[in-house]
Design an enzyme around this catalytic site. Structure first.
Site, PDB file in Angstrom:
ATOM      1  N   GLY A 174       0.814  -1.207   0.000  1.00  0.00           N
ATOM      2  CA  GLY A 174       0.000   0.000   0.000  1.00  0.00           C
ATOM      3  C   GLY A 174       0.850   1.261   0.000  1.00  0.00           C
ATOM      4  O   GLY A 174       2.065   1.218   0.217  1.00  0.00           O
ATOM      5  N   ALA A 181      -5.740  -1.428   6.017  1.00  0.00           N
ATOM      6  CA  ALA A 181      -7.136  -1.052   6.259  1.00  0.00           C
ATOM      7  C   ALA A 181      -7.988  -1.417   5.061  1.00  0.00           C
ATOM      8  O   ALA A 181      -7.478  -1.622   3.952  1.00  0.00           O
ATOM      9  CB  ALA A 181      -7.251   0.450   6.529  1.00  0.00           C
ATOM     10  N   TYR A 182      -9.277  -1.490   5.294  1.00  0.00           N
ATOM     11  CA  TYR A 182     -10.268  -1.582   4.217  1.00  0.00           C
ATOM     12  C   TYR A 182     -10.633  -0.141   3.876  1.00  0.00           C
ATOM     13  O   TYR A 182     -11.231   0.566   4.690  1.00  0.00           O
ATOM     14  CB  TYR A 182     -11.492  -2.354   4.706  1.00  0.00           C
ATOM     15  CG  TYR A 182     -12.567  -2.587   3.665  1.00  0.00           C
ATOM     16  CD1 TYR A 182     -12.770  -3.856   3.126  1.00  0.00           C
ATOM     17  CD2 TYR A 182     -13.396  -1.558   3.229  1.00  0.00           C
ATOM     18  CE1 TYR A 182     -13.766  -4.086   2.180  1.00  0.00           C
ATOM     19  CE2 TYR A 182     -14.391  -1.776   2.284  1.00  0.00           C
ATOM     20  CZ  TYR A 182     -14.570  -3.037   1.769  1.00  0.00           C
ATOM     21  OH  TYR A 182     -15.554  -3.264   0.828  1.00  0.00           O
ATOM     22  N   THR A 183     -10.249   0.318   2.684  1.00  0.00           N
ATOM     23  CA  THR A 183     -10.413   1.730   2.340  1.00  0.00           C
ATOM     24  C   THR A 183     -11.373   1.967   1.177  1.00  0.00           C
ATOM     25  O   THR A 183     -11.480   3.107   0.698  1.00  0.00           O
ATOM     26  CB  THR A 183      -9.054   2.351   1.988  1.00  0.00           C
ATOM     27  OG1 THR A 183      -8.464   1.624   0.898  1.00  0.00           O
ATOM     28  CG2 THR A 183      -8.111   2.316   3.191  1.00  0.00           C
ATOM     29  N   THR A 233      -8.637   7.967  10.198  1.00  0.00           N
ATOM     30  CA  THR A 233      -9.146   8.770   9.093  1.00  0.00           C
ATOM     31  C   THR A 233     -10.008   9.939   9.538  1.00  0.00           C
ATOM     32  O   THR A 233     -10.611   9.919  10.625  1.00  0.00           O
ATOM     33  CB  THR A 233      -9.985   7.872   8.152  1.00  0.00           C
ATOM     34  OG1 THR A 233     -10.587   8.658   7.120  1.00  0.00           O
ATOM     35  CG2 THR A 233     -11.104   7.178   8.915  1.00  0.00           C
ATOM     36  N   ASP A 234     -10.086  10.933   8.673  1.00  0.00           N
ATOM     37  CA  ASP A 234     -11.002  12.065   8.852  1.00  0.00           C
ATOM     38  C   ASP A 234     -12.464  11.648   8.772  1.00  0.00           C
ATOM     39  O   ASP A 234     -13.348  12.385   9.219  1.00  0.00           O
ATOM     40  CB  ASP A 234     -10.723  13.124   7.786  1.00  0.00           C
ATOM     41  CG  ASP A 234     -10.788  12.558   6.372  1.00  0.00           C
ATOM     42  OD1 ASP A 234     -10.045  11.595   6.090  1.00  0.00           O
ATOM     43  OD2 ASP A 234     -11.558  13.070   5.553  1.00  0.00           O
ATOM     44  N   TYR A 292     -17.567   2.873   6.274  1.00  0.00           N
ATOM     45  CA  TYR A 292     -16.114   3.005   6.362  1.00  0.00           C
ATOM     46  C   TYR A 292     -15.716   3.812   7.587  1.00  0.00           C
ATOM     47  O   TYR A 292     -14.898   3.370   8.403  1.00  0.00           O
ATOM     48  CB  TYR A 292     -15.560   3.647   5.084  1.00  0.00           C
ATOM     49  CG  TYR A 292     -14.121   4.094   5.226  1.00  0.00           C
ATOM     50  CD1 TYR A 292     -13.089   3.163   5.326  1.00  0.00           C
ATOM     51  CD2 TYR A 292     -13.796   5.446   5.275  1.00  0.00           C
ATOM     52  CE1 TYR A 292     -11.770   3.572   5.479  1.00  0.00           C
ATOM     53  CE2 TYR A 292     -12.484   5.866   5.414  1.00  0.00           C
ATOM     54  CZ  TYR A 292     -11.468   4.923   5.514  1.00  0.00           C
ATOM     55  OH  TYR A 292     -10.181   5.345   5.670  1.00  0.00           O
ATOM     56  N   LYS A 304     -13.766   2.475  11.005  1.00  0.00           N
ATOM     57  CA  LYS A 304     -12.496   3.044  11.447  1.00  0.00           C
ATOM     58  C   LYS A 304     -12.603   3.595  12.869  1.00  0.00           C
ATOM     59  O   LYS A 304     -11.675   3.470  13.666  1.00  0.00           O
ATOM     60  CB  LYS A 304     -12.042   4.133  10.479  1.00  0.00           C
ATOM     61  CG  LYS A 304     -11.592   3.616   9.110  1.00  0.00           C
ATOM     62  CD  LYS A 304     -10.349   2.747   9.188  1.00  0.00           C
ATOM     63  CE  LYS A 304      -9.097   3.553   9.483  1.00  0.00           C
ATOM     64  NZ  LYS A 304      -7.874   2.704   9.480  1.00  0.00           N
TER      65      LYS A 304
END
Length: 296
Positions: free
Chosen positions: A13, A59-61, A100-101, A124, A128
């Site tokens: 990644g 991560a799963y993004t 994450t934001d 998502y 997170k």
């Protein structure tokens, strides 16, 4: 400093690759040897590495796909990190966990600080946030870094997509009412390695534990980032299409995007002495790297 490695998850990644390029003593793991969908591989990879510190960049993004596959998102973003955090707690080593934001609803008019109420608007973001809560609950020496709008000179990301599409179209439309802080994987990797170096010098301090925002300095919109991308690419002779701003309503997606993703990174600098460069400076460097090695 111990000669034991820093274990970095996330395989090939963007962030894991940037960490491997910038740092020494790093052991990267990814699929199939390390897979959050196969919990038994997590402990096996951890034991094999015997790390002194772990950076979880896996991560799963797939933000939109998560809406129809929540189980996969929660396995990767909550359950796997929880196992990793437990292992770190048992080994009494630090874990730097990337978040994450998207844990925020995006309705705040100012940049978000770490203590602002969370309110994810999709699977998502919710997964997170659950991951943040799980790693904090582990009791491990945890540093959570919330970042945003990550891109790199290689891989699949917004900047490279713009460059590729711009080669074939005279006009593009890009959302102009979502605001955030573009962050290069290289800058985030440098920030992480600076934190690791500080821990090596000082030993673990209680003030290091918790949530920190780590994103590029300054802010723009997706439209602004696209325009700036083509301005930089023009220096390399690239074709520059017209880029028209549209609204989020004009570009519906399965998952709701936060209108405001700007992150206030003051605490990161106050505690670790780390501040990421201005996003525009980093964009210039990244575009130069792209055209030097891997044009889209």
């Amino acid at each position: 400093m111990s000669d034991r490695p820093i274990l970095v998850t996330g395989g090939t990644g963007q962030l894991a690759s940037a960490l491997a390029a910038a740092g020494s003593g790093i052991r990267r793991v990814g699929r199939p040897d390390f897979d959050f969908d196969r919990p038994e591989t997590i402990e096996a990879a951890f034991r094999a590495a015997n790390p002194r510190l772990v950076v979880n960049a896996a991560a799963y993004t797939a933000v939109d796909a998560a809406e129809t596959d929540p189980d996969a998102a929660y396995r990767a973003n909550r359950d796997g990190p929880a196992i990793l955090a437990r292992l770190c707690a048992e080994a009494d080593i630090p874990l730097i966990h990337v978040s994450t934001d998207y844990v925020f609803d995006g309705d705040k008019p100012e940049p978000y600080v770490e203590t602002d109420p969370v309110g994810p608007q999709g699977v998502y973001g919710a997964s997170k946030l659950a991951g943040e809560e799980a790693v904090m609950a582990s009791g491990a020496r945890v540093i959570i870094l919330r970042t945003a709008w990550v891109y790199a000179a290689t891989g699949k990301n917004f900047v490279r997509t713009m460059l590729a599409v711009g080669k074939t179209r005279d006009r593009l439309t890009v959302v102009g009412d979502q605001h955030g802080c573009p962050t290069t994987a290289a800058d985030l990797a440098d920030a992480i390695l600076a934190i690791v170096a500080l821990i090596d010098r000082t030993g673990w301090q209680a003030s290091y534990r918790g949530i920190f925002h780590a994103a590029g300095t300054g802010a723009t919109t997706w439209h602004g980032l696209a325009v700036a991308t083509f301005e930089e690419a023009a220096r390399h002779g690239a074709k520059v299409p017209e880029v028209a701003a549209i609204t989020t309503a004009d570009w519906p997606t399965p998952a709701k995007r936060p209108a405001n993703s700007r992150l206030d990174c003051t605490r990161l600098h106050a505690v670790f002495g780390v501040r990421l460069p201005h996003w525009r400076e980093s964009l210039t460097r990244t575009i130069d790297q792209i055209y030097a090695s891997a044009p889209p």
